[in-house]
Scaffold this motif. Structure first.
Motif, PDB file in Angstrom:
ATOM      1  N   GLY A 191     -10.881  15.661  -5.051  1.00 11.23           N
ATOM      2  CA  GLY A 191     -10.692  15.038  -3.759  1.00 11.23           C
ATOM      3  C   GLY A 191     -11.146  15.929  -2.604  1.00 11.23           C
ATOM      4  N   PHE A 192     -10.813  15.358  -1.438  1.00  5.14           N
ATOM      5  CA  PHE A 192     -10.972  15.975  -0.126  1.00  5.14           C
ATOM      6  C   PHE A 192      -9.952  16.436   0.828  1.00  5.14           C
ATOM      7  N   PHE A 193      -8.766  16.062   0.483  1.00  8.06           N
ATOM      8  CA  PHE A 193      -7.573  16.121   1.676  1.00  8.06           C
ATOM      9  C   PHE A 193      -6.310  16.855   1.079  1.00  8.06           C
ATOM     10  N   VAL A 194      -5.800  17.343   2.203  1.00  6.30           N
ATOM     11  CA  VAL A 194      -4.383  18.001   2.125  1.00  6.30           C
ATOM     12  C   VAL A 194      -3.605  17.265   3.040  1.00  6.30           C
ATOM     13  N   TRP A 195      -2.406  16.942   2.747  1.00  7.01           N
ATOM     14  CA  TRP A 195      -1.444  16.293   3.520  1.00  7.01           C
ATOM     15  C   TRP A 195      -0.369  17.179   3.936  1.00  7.01           C
ATOM     16  N   ALA A 203       0.832  -1.195  -0.086  1.00  3.24           N
ATOM     17  CA  ALA A 203       0.077   0.010   0.022  1.00  3.24           C
ATOM     18  C   ALA A 203       0.901   1.230  -0.043  1.00  3.24           C
ATOM     19  N   GLU A 204       0.382   2.447  -0.630  1.00  2.45           N
ATOM     20  CA  GLU A 204       1.008   3.566  -0.530  1.00  2.45           C
ATOM     21  C   GLU A 204       1.213   3.888   0.924  1.00  2.45           C
ATOM     22  N   GLY A 205       2.449   4.752   1.328  1.00  2.00           N
ATOM     23  CA  GLY A 205       2.775   5.418   2.793  1.00  2.00           C
ATOM     24  C   GLY A 205       2.594   6.499   2.546  1.00  2.00           C
ATOM     25  N   PRO A 206       1.672   7.258   3.025  1.00  4.76           N
ATOM     26  CA  PRO A 206       0.533   6.907   3.838  1.00  4.76           C
ATOM     27  C   PRO A 206      -0.713   6.287   2.988  1.00  4.76           C
ATOM     28  N   SER A 207      -1.588   5.731   3.569  1.00  3.66           N
ATOM     29  CA  SER A 207      -3.063   4.884   2.781  1.00  3.66           C
ATOM     30  C   SER A 207      -3.869   5.272   3.844  1.00  3.66           C
ATOM     31  N   TYR A 208      -5.293   4.894   3.042  1.00  9.03           N
ATOM     32  CA  TYR A 208      -6.432   5.090   3.764  1.00  9.03           C
ATOM     33  C   TYR A 208      -6.616   4.322   5.028  1.00  9.03           C
ATOM     34  N   GLN A 215      -5.432  11.002  -3.870  1.00  7.97           N
ATOM     35  CA  GLN A 215      -5.365  10.004  -2.430  1.00  7.97           C
ATOM     36  C   GLN A 215      -5.682  10.358  -1.327  1.00  7.97           C
ATOM     37  N   ASN A 216      -6.215   9.324  -0.516  1.00  5.64           N
ATOM     38  CA  ASN A 216      -6.685   9.621   0.796  1.00  5.64           C
ATOM     39  C   ASN A 216      -5.546   8.864   1.601  1.00  5.64           C
ATOM     40  N   PRO A 217      -4.659   9.671   2.500  1.00  8.41           N
ATOM     41  CA  PRO A 217      -4.727  10.861   2.848  1.00  8.41           C
ATOM     42  C   PRO A 217      -4.000  12.162   2.067  1.00  8.41           C
ATOM     43  N   ALA A 218      -3.088  11.699   1.134  1.00 10.58           N
ATOM     44  CA  ALA A 218      -2.125  12.387   0.735  1.00 10.58           C
ATOM     45  C   ALA A 218      -2.728  13.574  -0.079  1.00 10.58           C
ATOM     46  N   GLY A 219      -3.718  13.124  -1.036  1.00  8.36           N
ATOM     47  CA  GLY A 219      -3.981  14.387  -1.848  1.00  8.36           C
ATOM     48  C   GLY A 219      -3.565  14.200  -3.215  1.00  8.36           C
TER      49      GLY A 219
END
Lengths: 442, 442
Positions: B347-351, B141-146, B199-203
Motif C-alpha cells: 500500500g501507500f501509507f505509514v501511520w 469502522a476501524e479507528g483510524p479509517s479512510y 489499511q488507509n491510513p494505518a498501513g
C-alpha cells in the motif's frame, strides 16, 4: 418465472424476484428503488428489428471519430500524468473557463470559480438534491418532467409537485398559485426544477415573456430555480434562447452538459451556482466520487480548444431538424384521428397524447410486439399522471426508421382504438417502479 | 480576513466566509459540509518546494504513456460510437467479466452479473451508504479509517463507531464487544466498513487468523461487511492475501478499484455485491449519474485485454516497496525519540504516533512553513480521536524527496518537543470540517 400481463402476452419476470436477505435493512429512501415491469420490456425493445422511439441517445456517429481519436492520443502524449491522475473535486480549471465561454452563447456571464464539473448533469441534479432536500421537502417541476430528475428527487424522499405547462412552457399563474397554496399549507419548497428550452419530455419551450414572469414569481417568493438546459444549443430556428440564469445570477442554479453537444460517453456536465451553494456542491462532489475523470475532462477541454465545436453543434442541429421534420410529417400522415402531439423547436422529443380510453403503458407490450418502442407517459409524472401520453424521440433513429416506427405505432394505436370502440376501455396497468429504459437502452 | 491560530501564525481564511443567502434552506445532511482551516493550508502545501507526504496519489508517471495513448486512439477508431455513447447503469459487461478475472487473483469467484462499475470505489461507498443508511444508523469502522469513507458516512448522517485495531488489524474481541454493546443499547448496525489489507491510513493488514474470526463474528451477529480493497494487489511480500469476500459471498460487499493498479484519472472502480444489493446499487447508480463513462470503462477494458497488466502491477509494487523502504529507514534514522510508526507490508501509507503532549494538527502549519506536509490524524476518526497521529504517504514523492521530507518533519517535531519540554503542552486546535486535502492536492 414468466408471467402473463393483462393482454395475455408473456413478459420477462421482474429481476430481483430472488429472496432478498437484506430486505429489512435498507434505508427508507431505498424502498422505492425497484425496476418496473416496463424495464424488462425495454430489453426486448433493444433488439435491432425494433425501432426505438424510446431513446434519448444523441447520434454520436455524426462526430468526426478520426479527429477524436487523434485528440485523445495527443492528450495522453502531452499531458498523460495529469490526465491519468486524480483531479480537483471542483473540476479542471481550464475546462471551467471554457464552460463559461460556452454559456456565454446563451447570455450567461459567469466566473469559472462558480462552476463545478459533474459526471453528466445528472450528477449535478443528484448533488443539488443532496444538499437541499430533507425528506418531505417540496420540489416544484413541470408536469411532465425529466424522468431522471424525478427519480433523483424521489431517491432523496422529496415531494414533487407538478406545475401546469402548455405549449409555451410553465403557466406562470399555476406556478404562483401552487407556491401560494403549498406555503399556506406549511410546506417547505426547496426549489423549482425546470427545463425551459426544448423540454424533456414535452418538447415545448418557455416563451421569452414567460421567462421574465417565472423569474419574478420565484424571486418574489424566494424560491430557488434549478434550470436544466441540456438541449438549449440544439434549436432549429435562429439563435439560442436567453437562459433564466442570464437574468438572475443569485437565484438560479444552472445545469449544462456536453452529452448532447459533444458526446455522453465522456459524462461531462456541470453546475453553475451562486457561490455559497457552489462550495457545498464541491464538498458533496468529493464525498460522492472524490473527483471526476481528469481524462474525460481534459479530452473535452482539448476538443473545445482545437476543434470547430460551434460548427459541429450546427451539424447536429441540422441532423436533428431533419429527423424532427420526418417525425412530424409521419405523425401527420399516419396517426389515427384523436392522437395529438407537440411540435418541438429543438431538442430530441415529441410528446404525444392518445385519445381518451387508451393507456400508453398498456399499449407498450403490443407496440414492442409490432417492433416499435416508446416511453409511456407515467414515468414523467410523480403523481401517477401521464397514462394517455407517450414520449417519442427522433434523435437516434435515421429518418426512414423514424417513418417506419411511426407507421408501426400508428397501426398499434389504430388497432387499440378499434378494440376500445368494440369492448370499451380496460383498466390501466398498475404503476410500480421506474417506467423508463436503463441508460444504455434509452 | 486572515486570522491568527494558536501559534501566532497567519493562516488563510476559510473559503465561504461570504454571506450565504441559502443558509437556512440546506438539508440537515449538508450542515456538516464545511471545509476545515486545514484545507487552506494544503493549498499552500501543493507548491513544488513543499514535500508532500500528505498525498494518496499513485505514481502514474510509471505507466507506459505511449502505449496508453495508442490504446485510446485505437479504441475510438474501432469502437467510437460505443465509447462515446451512454452506457448501462451497471457498467460495461465485458469489463465486468475482466474485473472477475482480476478478483480471482485474490481468491474471489464471482459472477460478472453481481458486479457494478462505479466512478472510483468512492462512488461504490456512496451508493452502499445511500441504500443502507437512515440518519442515526451505525457503521462500524476501524479507528483510524479512510477519511473519504468517514465523510460519506457523515454525509448520510450515519453514526460511525470505531473498532479497535492493532498491528494485526481489527481486534476481534473489540468487534464482538462493540456489536454486543451497541445492540444492547438498541442501535441499528448497518455494516462493518473495513480495509483489511494495507489499511488507509494505518498501513496495517488484518492477519489470516483474524480474517476468519471477523467473518465468524459478523456472520453470527448478522452484520454485513463492506470490504474496501484498493491496495490488495500492492503487497511487497509474496502473493496477495485472501480477501474476506473469498470466504463469504453472501455477507460481504467487496469494493475494488483500478485507481492504484492502473490510473485514477479513469475513475473506474467497482462493487461486487450479493445479488439483491447489486440490484439496488444499479438503480442508485442510475439515479446518481445515469451511467459511468463508456469511454473510460472501455479504455480500462482494452488495457486489460491487450497489455501485460500483471507485470505493470509488479512494477508498481517494486516502485512502492523502494519508497516504503526509504521512508522507514529515514524515519528510523531521523525521528526524535518517542515518535513511533507502523511498518506497512504494502500500500501507500505509514501511520505515525507523536509523543504525548504533541498535536499533529497544531504541528501542520509549522511543517508547511518548513516545506513538508502530512495529513493530521484527526481526519481519520469520527470521534475526535487521532490528535497525536499523522499519516505519512510514500506513494508519490521520489525516494530522495521522501528522505528530505522526513528530515524536515523530524526537525519540526524535534523543535516542538523542545517547546513542550520548556513551556508544557498547549491546547489542541478545535476540529471543524474536513481535515484532509482535496483530491487534487491529496
Amino acid at each position: 418465472m414468466p408471467q402473463d400481463n393483462d393482454h395475455g402476452q408473456t413478459i420477462a419476470p421482474i429481476q430481483g424476484s430472488r429472496i432478498d436477505a437484506y430486505v429489512d435493512r435498507y434505508a427508507a429512501r431505498a424502498t422505492g428503488m425497484v425496476a418496473s415491469e416496463v424495464r424488462a420490456l425495454f430489453s426486448v425493445a433493444s433488439r435491432p428489428e425494433v425501432v426505438s422511439l424510446a431513446g434519448g441517445m444523441p447520434y454520436v456517429t455524426a462526430l468526426p471519430l478520426d479527429v477524436v481519436g487523434e485528440l485523445v492520443a495527443d492528450l495522453v502524449a502531452r499531458r498523460g500524468p495529469v490526465a491519468l491522475q486524480y483531479g480537483s473535486g471542483q473540476g479542471d480549471p481550464h475546462l471551467r473557463e471554457q464552460i463559461c465561454d460556452v454559456m456565454r452563447m446563451e447570455g450567461i456571464e459567469a466566473n469559472s470559480d462558480d462552476v463545478v464539473v459533474t459526471v453528466g448533469s445528472q450528477q449535478a441534479l443528484d448533488l443539488i438534491t443532496r444538499i437541499f432536500i430533507d425528506p418531505g421537502d417540496v420540489v416544484l417541476a413541470e408536469g411532465p418532467s425529466y424522468v431522471g430528475a424525478l427519480g433523483t428527487f424521489s431517491a432523496y424522499q422529496a415531494r414533487v409537485i407538478h406545475v401546469a405547462m402548455d405549449s409555451e412552457g410553465i403557466v406562470p399563474e399555476s406556478l404562483a398559485q401552487t407556491i401560494y397554496a403549498l406555503r399556506s399549507a406549511g410546506n417547505r419548497i426547496k426549489f423549482l426544477y425546470t427545463i425551459p428550452t426544448f423540454q424533456n419530455p414535452a418538447g415545448v419551450t418557455l416563451s421569452a415573456a414567460r421567462r421574465q414572469q417565472v423569474l419574478e414569481i420565484c424571486q418574489r417568493a424566494d424560491v430557488l430555480i434549478v434550470e436544466d438546459n441540456p438541449y438549449g444549443m440544439l434549436g432549429f430556428d435562429g439563435e439560442p434562447m436567453r437562459t433564466l440564469r442570464a437574468d438572475n445570477a443569485d437565484g438560479v442554479v444552472y445545469l449544462g452538459s456536453f452529452s448532447k453537444t459533444l458526446a455522453p460517453g465522456f459524462r461531462v456536465g456541470w453546475a453553475l451556482a451562486p457561490h455559497a451553494i457552489r462550495e457545498k456542491l464541491v464538498l458533496a462532489m468529493e464525498s460522492a466520487v472524490l473527483s471526476h475523470s481528469s481524462f474525460t475532462q481534459l479530452a473535452v477541454g482539448q476538443y473545445l480548444a482545437t476543434q470547430p465545436w460551434r460548427e459541429q453543434i450546427k451539424a447536429f442541429r441540422e441532423l436533428y431538424r431533419e429527423r424532427r421534420d420526418t417525425m412530424l410529417s409521419s405523425l401527420e400522415a399516419l396517426m389515427p384521428d384523436g392522437v395529438t402531439w407537440t411540435r418541438p423547436g429543438g431538442g430530441f422529443f415529441v410528446w404525444a397524447t392518445l385519445p381518451e380510453g387508451l393507456d400508453s403503458k398498456a399499449l407498450l407490450p403490443r407496440a414492442v410486439a409490432e417492433r416499435v418502442a416508446f416511453v409511456p407517459g407515467t414515468g414523467f409524472f410523480a403523481d401517477g399522471g401521464g397514462a394517455r401520453h407517450m414520449r417519442l424521440s427522433y434523435c437516434y433513429p435515421e429518418p426512414d426508421r423514424i417513418r417506419e416506427g411511426v407507421r408501426r405505432l400508428a397501426g398499434v394505436i389504430g388497432q387499440e382504438l378499434r378494440v376500445r370502440d368494440t369492448f370499451g376501455t380496460g383498466s390501466p396497468a398498475e404503476r410500480a417502479g421506474i417506467d423508463t429504459p436503463a441508460p444504455d437502452l434509452a
